[in-house]
Write a protein that holds these residues in place. Structure first.
Motif, mmCIF file in Angstrom:
data_model
loop_
_atom_site.group_PDB
_atom_site.id
_atom_site.type_symbol
_atom_site.label_atom_id
_atom_site.label_comp_id
_atom_site.label_asym_id
_atom_site.label_seq_id
_atom_site.Cartn_x
_atom_site.Cartn_y
_atom_site.Cartn_z
ATOM 1 N N VAL A 74 0.845 -1.199 0.000
ATOM 2 C CA VAL A 74 0.000 0.000 0.000
ATOM 3 C C VAL A 74 0.882 1.251 0.000
ATOM 4 C CG1 VAL A 74 -1.712 1.301 1.320
ATOM 5 C CG2 VAL A 74 -1.924 -1.175 1.105
ATOM 6 N N ALA A 75 1.928 1.243 0.806
ATOM 7 C CA ALA A 75 2.835 2.392 0.839
ATOM 8 C C ALA A 75 3.524 2.575 -0.513
ATOM 9 C CB ALA A 75 3.869 2.206 1.940
ATOM 10 N N GLY A 76 3.903 1.472 -1.154
ATOM 11 C CA GLY A 76 4.518 1.550 -2.476
ATOM 12 C C GLY A 76 3.561 2.096 -3.524
ATOM 13 N N LEU A 77 2.312 1.652 -3.479
ATOM 14 C CA LEU A 77 1.316 2.159 -4.428
ATOM 15 C C LEU A 77 1.046 3.642 -4.222
ATOM 16 C CD1 LEU A 77 -1.214 -0.813 -4.554
ATOM 17 C CD2 LEU A 77 0.384 -0.072 -6.325
ATOM 18 N N ILE A 78 0.949 4.070 -2.971
ATOM 19 C CA ILE A 78 0.742 5.491 -2.684
ATOM 20 C C ILE A 78 1.944 6.307 -3.158
ATOM 21 C CG2 ILE A 78 0.514 7.186 -0.807
ATOM 22 C CD1 ILE A 78 -1.200 5.102 0.661
ATOM 23 N N ALA A 79 3.140 5.772 -2.944
ATOM 24 C CA ALA A 79 4.340 6.479 -3.400
ATOM 25 C C ALA A 79 4.362 6.590 -4.910
ATOM 26 C CB ALA A 79 5.590 5.759 -2.893
ATOM 27 N N VAL A 80 3.950 5.542 -5.610
ATOM 28 C CA VAL A 80 3.926 5.585 -7.075
ATOM 29 C C VAL A 80 2.881 6.580 -7.562
ATOM 30 C CG1 VAL A 80 3.342 4.232 -9.135
ATOM 31 C CG2 VAL A 80 4.891 3.300 -7.432
ATOM 32 N N VAL A 81 1.744 6.648 -6.890
ATOM 33 C CA VAL A 81 0.694 7.581 -7.305
ATOM 34 C C VAL A 81 1.153 9.027 -7.124
ATOM 35 C CG1 VAL A 81 -1.617 8.434 -6.717
ATOM 36 C CG2 VAL A 81 -1.207 5.985 -6.956
ATOM 37 N N PHE A 82 1.750 9.321 -5.967
ATOM 38 C CA PHE A 82 2.127 10.706 -5.685
ATOM 39 C C PHE A 82 3.494 11.090 -6.248
ATOM 40 C CE2 PHE A 82 -0.990 10.077 -2.210
ATOM 41 C CZ PHE A 82 -1.867 11.078 -2.583
ATOM 42 N N PHE A 83 4.406 10.127 -6.393
ATOM 43 C CA PHE A 83 5.757 10.442 -6.814
ATOM 44 C C PHE A 83 6.152 9.678 -8.080
ATOM 45 C CE2 PHE A 83 5.707 10.764 -2.122
ATOM 46 C CZ PHE A 83 5.900 12.138 -2.023
ATOM 47 N N ALA A 84 5.220 9.488 -8.987
ATOM 48 C CA ALA A 84 5.493 8.699 -10.190
ATOM 49 C C ALA A 84 6.588 9.332 -11.046
ATOM 50 C CB ALA A 84 4.216 8.528 -11.008
ATOM 51 N N ASP A 85 6.563 10.653 -11.184
ATOM 52 C CA ASP A 85 7.588 11.310 -12.013
ATOM 53 C C ASP A 85 8.980 11.100 -11.433
ATOM 54 O OD1 ASP A 85 5.650 12.238 -13.711
ATOM 55 O OD2 ASP A 85 5.462 14.192 -12.704
ATOM 56 N N GLU A 86 9.114 11.223 -10.117
ATOM 57 C CA GLU A 86 10.419 11.031 -9.494
ATOM 58 C C GLU A 86 10.873 9.583 -9.590
ATOM 59 O OE1 GLU A 86 7.974 12.738 -8.139
ATOM 60 O OE2 GLU A 86 8.783 14.770 -8.010
ATOM 61 N N VAL A 87 9.953 8.649 -9.407
ATOM 62 C CA VAL A 87 10.294 7.226 -9.503
ATOM 63 C C VAL A 87 10.768 6.900 -10.914
ATOM 64 C CG1 VAL A 87 9.365 4.886 -9.407
ATOM 65 C CG2 VAL A 87 8.786 6.523 -7.618
ATOM 66 N N PHE A 88 10.047 7.387 -11.922
ATOM 67 C CA PHE A 88 10.448 7.127 -13.301
ATOM 68 C C PHE A 88 11.762 7.823 -13.623
ATOM 69 C CE2 PHE A 88 5.759 6.398 -14.246
ATOM 70 C CZ PHE A 88 5.895 5.034 -14.145
ATOM 71 N N ILE B 87 14.250 8.356 -11.509
ATOM 72 C CA ILE B 87 15.317 7.562 -10.892
ATOM 73 C C ILE B 87 15.573 6.298 -11.701
ATOM 74 C CG2 ILE B 87 15.899 6.168 -8.865
ATOM 75 C CD1 ILE B 87 14.499 8.313 -7.185
ATOM 76 N N ILE B 88 14.510 5.623 -12.145
ATOM 77 C CA ILE B 88 14.673 4.421 -12.964
ATOM 78 C C ILE B 88 15.379 4.769 -14.276
ATOM 79 C CG2 ILE B 88 13.422 2.666 -14.284
ATOM 80 C CD1 ILE B 88 11.330 2.670 -12.020
ATOM 81 N N GLY B 89 14.995 5.892 -14.892
ATOM 82 C CA GLY B 89 15.650 6.323 -16.124
ATOM 83 C C GLY B 89 17.113 6.672 -15.908
ATOM 84 N N ALA B 90 17.427 7.303 -14.763
ATOM 85 C CA ALA B 90 18.825 7.637 -14.476
ATOM 86 C C ALA B 90 19.661 6.388 -14.286
ATOM 87 C CB ALA B 90 18.895 8.522 -13.236
ATOM 88 N N VAL B 91 19.116 5.398 -13.604
ATOM 89 C CA VAL B 91 19.848 4.152 -13.394
ATOM 90 C C VAL B 91 20.057 3.424 -14.721
ATOM 91 C CG1 VAL B 91 19.707 1.859 -12.351
ATOM 92 C CG2 VAL B 91 19.170 3.877 -10.991
ATOM 93 N N LEU B 92 19.027 3.351 -15.541
ATOM 94 C CA LEU B 92 19.169 2.702 -16.846
ATOM 95 C C LEU B 92 20.136 3.472 -17.749
ATOM 96 C CD1 LEU B 92 15.508 1.572 -17.625
ATOM 97 C CD2 LEU B 92 17.459 0.153 -16.986
#
Length: 96
Positions: free
Chosen positions: A4-18, A20-25
């Motif tokens: 649930v915490a992960g889903l809430i984080a993805v909903v509110f911080f999707a741009d930041e998560v993507f 970070i994933i893009g920077a790592v890739l």
């Protein structure tokens, strides 16, 4: 609870998560296979040093030594060419 915490984080911080994933890739693609292989060799050196009972500091020194030897093995042709060019263009001392 973590899901649930992960889903809430993805909903509110999707741009930041993507981002970070893009920077790592992007880092993985820019370093390339050779760089990842060198880092993997250093990580294996670190874990072997930890497995035989060395301290973390000594294991870090072992992994840095592995990195130095791996990078020297990768760069030795350039170093050799540089030394040869230096020997050809250096100012020779004049003997009396």
């Amino acid at each position: 609870m973590w899901i649930v915490a992960g889903l809430i984080a993805v909903v509110f911080f999707a741009d930041e998560v993507f981002a970070i994933i893009g920077a790592v890739l992007g880092l993985i693609f820019s370093v390339g296979f050779t760089g990842l292989l060198i880092l993997a060799i250093a990580a294996v050196g670190f874990f072997v040093a930890m497995a035989i009972g060395l301290s973390v500091g000594a294991a870090v020194l072992v992994s840095l030594g592995v990195l130095v030897f791996a990078l020297f093995g990768w760069l030795w042709p350039y170093i050799l060419v540089g030394v040869i060019i230096y020997l050809l263009v250096r100012d020779r001392p004049k003997t009396v």
